[in-house]
Design an enzyme around this catalytic site. Structure first.
Site, mmCIF file in Angstrom:
data_model
loop_
_atom_site.group_PDB
_atom_site.id
_atom_site.type_symbol
_atom_site.label_atom_id
_atom_site.label_comp_id
_atom_site.label_asym_id
_atom_site.label_seq_id
_atom_site.Cartn_x
_atom_site.Cartn_y
_atom_site.Cartn_z
ATOM 1 N N SER A 120 0.834 -1.233 0.011
ATOM 2 C CA SER A 120 -0.121 -0.045 0.297
ATOM 3 C C SER A 120 1.057 1.276 0.134
ATOM 4 C CB SER A 120 -1.012 0.084 1.215
ATOM 5 O OG SER A 120 -0.360 -0.364 2.249
ATOM 6 N N HIS A 141 -2.846 -2.843 -6.327
ATOM 7 C CA HIS A 141 -3.117 -2.277 -4.820
ATOM 8 C C HIS A 141 -4.470 -2.294 -4.968
ATOM 9 C CE1 HIS A 141 -3.417 0.929 -1.836
ATOM 10 N NE2 HIS A 141 -3.286 -0.387 -1.278
ATOM 11 N N ASN A 191 -3.670 6.481 -1.367
ATOM 12 C CA ASN A 191 -2.909 6.604 -0.040
ATOM 13 C C ASN A 191 -2.381 7.710 0.212
ATOM 14 O OD1 ASN A 191 -4.120 4.262 1.053
ATOM 15 N ND2 ASN A 191 -2.591 2.953 0.698
HETATM 16 N N1 3HC Z 1 -14.940 -10.220 1.817
HETATM 17 C C1 3HC Z 1 -15.985 -10.515 1.228
HETATM 18 N N2 3HC Z 1 -17.057 -10.179 1.469
HETATM 19 C C2 3HC Z 1 -17.132 -9.539 2.688
HETATM 20 C C3 3HC Z 1 -16.247 -9.001 3.462
HETATM 21 C C4 3HC Z 1 -14.519 -9.365 2.847
HETATM 22 N N3 3HC Z 1 -13.564 -9.029 3.502
HETATM 23 N N4 3HC Z 1 -16.353 -8.312 4.274
HETATM 24 C C5 3HC Z 1 -17.758 -8.162 4.257
HETATM 25 N N5 3HC Z 1 -18.179 -8.837 3.267
HETATM 26 C C6 3HC Z 1 -19.459 -8.975 2.960
HETATM 27 C C7 3HC Z 1 -20.382 -9.684 3.957
HETATM 28 O O1 3HC Z 1 -21.027 -10.913 3.449
HETATM 29 C C8 3HC Z 1 -21.387 -8.476 4.323
HETATM 30 O O2 3HC Z 1 -22.758 -9.078 4.212
HETATM 31 P P1 3HC Z 1 -23.487 -9.791 5.594
HETATM 32 O O3 3HC Z 1 -23.387 -8.817 6.571
HETATM 33 O O4 3HC Z 1 -24.862 -9.574 4.989
HETATM 34 O O5 3HC Z 1 -22.786 -10.959 5.457
HETATM 35 C C9 3HC Z 1 -21.411 -7.646 3.220
HETATM 36 O O6 3HC Z 1 -20.208 -7.777 2.496
HETATM 37 C C10 3HC Z 1 -21.355 -6.051 3.597
HETATM 38 O O7 3HC Z 1 -22.197 -5.719 2.656
HETATM 39 P P2 3HC Z 1 -22.943 -4.408 3.165
HETATM 40 O O8 3HC Z 1 -24.057 -4.210 2.215
HETATM 41 O O9 3HC Z 1 -23.117 -4.359 4.448
HETATM 42 O O10 3HC Z 1 -21.859 -3.429 2.727
HETATM 43 P P3 3HC Z 1 -21.916 -1.869 3.048
HETATM 44 O O11 3HC Z 1 -22.853 -1.199 2.253
HETATM 45 O O12 3HC Z 1 -21.946 -1.771 4.445
HETATM 46 O O13 3HC Z 1 -20.606 -1.516 2.479
HETATM 47 C C11 3HC Z 1 -18.170 -1.128 2.724
HETATM 48 C C12 3HC Z 1 -19.252 -2.168 3.320
HETATM 49 C C13 3HC Z 1 -18.048 -1.410 1.069
HETATM 50 C C14 3HC Z 1 -16.975 -1.961 3.445
HETATM 51 C C15 3HC Z 1 -18.353 0.391 3.063
HETATM 52 O O14 3HC Z 1 -18.582 0.432 4.369
HETATM 53 C C16 3HC Z 1 -17.345 1.165 2.561
HETATM 54 O O15 3HC Z 1 -16.954 1.545 1.378
HETATM 55 N N6 3HC Z 1 -16.322 1.291 3.506
HETATM 56 C C17 3HC Z 1 -14.901 2.097 3.152
HETATM 57 C C18 3HC Z 1 -13.885 1.235 3.064
HETATM 58 C C19 3HC Z 1 -12.591 1.773 2.736
HETATM 59 O O16 3HC Z 1 -12.474 3.247 2.570
HETATM 60 N N7 3HC Z 1 -11.675 0.972 2.277
HETATM 61 C C20 3HC Z 1 -10.457 1.385 1.997
HETATM 62 C C21 3HC Z 1 -9.636 1.226 3.082
HETATM 63 S S1 3HC Z 1 -7.923 1.877 2.673
HETATM 64 C C22 3HC Z 1 -7.115 0.775 1.958
HETATM 65 O O17 3HC Z 1 -7.616 -0.242 1.902
HETATM 66 C C23 3HC Z 1 -5.712 1.070 1.492
HETATM 67 C C24 3HC Z 1 -4.622 0.148 2.178
HETATM 68 O O18 3HC Z 1 -3.648 0.182 1.350
HETATM 69 C C25 3HC Z 1 -4.144 0.774 3.617
#
Ligand code: 3HC
Length: 284
Positions: A120, A141, A191
């Protein structure tokens, strides 16, 4: 252009397991490598669980789920990745272990295989320099959680051949991702912006004397973030965020890049967020 048919994933933690899930859903034969059989089995169980939830919610047919799961095998032996066309690394976010792994993959994999890192914030160029094929090394990434976040950054290092970056982009698109290609600069695109922004958010905790809950409410409702910054850093992992901040600070020397002391203390105390059961919040 190299046609990718089989994919290896090294490290099946949160990111690696998510990437392996994307690979099998996209139809690639996939070999996942973990350091113990138990860790490999735990990752397969997690992937199976998420795919079952998709079936339950009517987003995937049972037959497709079962076919996807059958495409995944796991191993503790890096040599089992010898026939993969593309290997994606998702191990600990530290330069030396990554360089050691790439040197080993360089020895094991076919000369035409593409080696990708999910780093990252580290330099893809420095990782590629540990191999004799830097023109076949690229950054892929993904964002956490990889199966849900729509973006993949395809990072072209100093010596990456256009053809290798293009082949990785084709894989990213087949995973169903929006692909953004960029050059190997600290933090790439997202990032470079997100890490100092999250650090600012965490400094505000103390400056404005607000709780993590209040900060999350503020950013969700005042800035339209899908999840608040404290929930997000817990998801990403306090250790991963601290490492990424340190790597960016080392390269850019901008004070906002440096991890807030409060976060470093949490990391040192083992409060790593979701994965350790406790970070800003407590998890079951
Ligand atoms: N893999 C597969 N499926 C997953 C999962 C995973 N790791 N985690 C959750 N799920 C599934 C689950 O099955 C869950 O459903 P369930 O609770 O019914 O079993 C479902 O996804 C969640 O779906 P939702 O409809 O509840 O999703 P949301 O609408 O709440 O969205 C989100 C979830 C997409 C994570 C949203 O909250 C979001 O966009 N968050 C921001 C995340 C973000 O910014 N990430 C970037 C981080 S920075 C990064 O990664 C960079 C690194 O280099 C540091």
């Amino acid at each position: 252009m190299t046609e990718i048919r089989s994919i290896g994933v090294v490290g099946l933690g949160a990111m690696g397991a998510g990437i392996a899930q994307l690979a099998i859903e996209a139809g690639y034969d996939t070999v996942g490598r973990e350091v113990t059989v138990e860790l490999g089995q735990a990752a397969v169980a997690r992937i199976g669980h998420f795919l079952t939830r998709k079936v339950d919610k009517g987003r995937l047919e049972q037959g497709h789920r079962d076919a996807a799961v059958s495409r995944l095998s796991t191993t503790v032996d890096l040599d089992a990745l010898a026939d993969c066309d593309l290997v994606i690394e998702a191990i600990v976010e530290e330069l030396e272990p990554k360089r050691a792994l790439f040197a080993e993959l360089d020895r094991i994999c076919r000369p035409d295989a593409i080696l990708a890192t999910n780093t990252s914030a580290l330099s893809v160029t420095e990782i590629a320099a540990a191999t004799t094929r830097p023109e076949r090394v690229v950054g892929m990434h993904f964002f956490n959680p990889a199966p849900l976040m729509p973006l993949v950054e395809i990072v072209q290092a100093e010596l990456t051949a256009d053809e290798a970056a293009e082949a990785a982009s084709v894989v990213g698109a087949r995973f169903g991702k929006e692909v953004v290609r960029c050059h190997d600069t600290p933090g790439f695109v997202v990032n470079r912006v997100l890490i100092p922004l999250l650090n600012d958010c965490l400094r505000v905790l103390d400056e404005a004397r607000v709780t993590p809950e209040a900060l999350d409410v503020a950013m969700k409702n005042g800035a339209g973030w899908p999840m608040g910054p404290c929930t997000l850093v817990d998801l990403v992992g306090i250790d991963v965020h601290v490492h990424a901040s340190e790597a960016l600070y080392e390269k850019l020397r901008e004070p906002r890049m440096a991890p807030p002391p409060r976060l470093v203390a949490m990391k040192n105390a083992g409060l790593l967020g979701r994965k350790s059961g406790r970070g800003f919040y407590t998890y079951d």
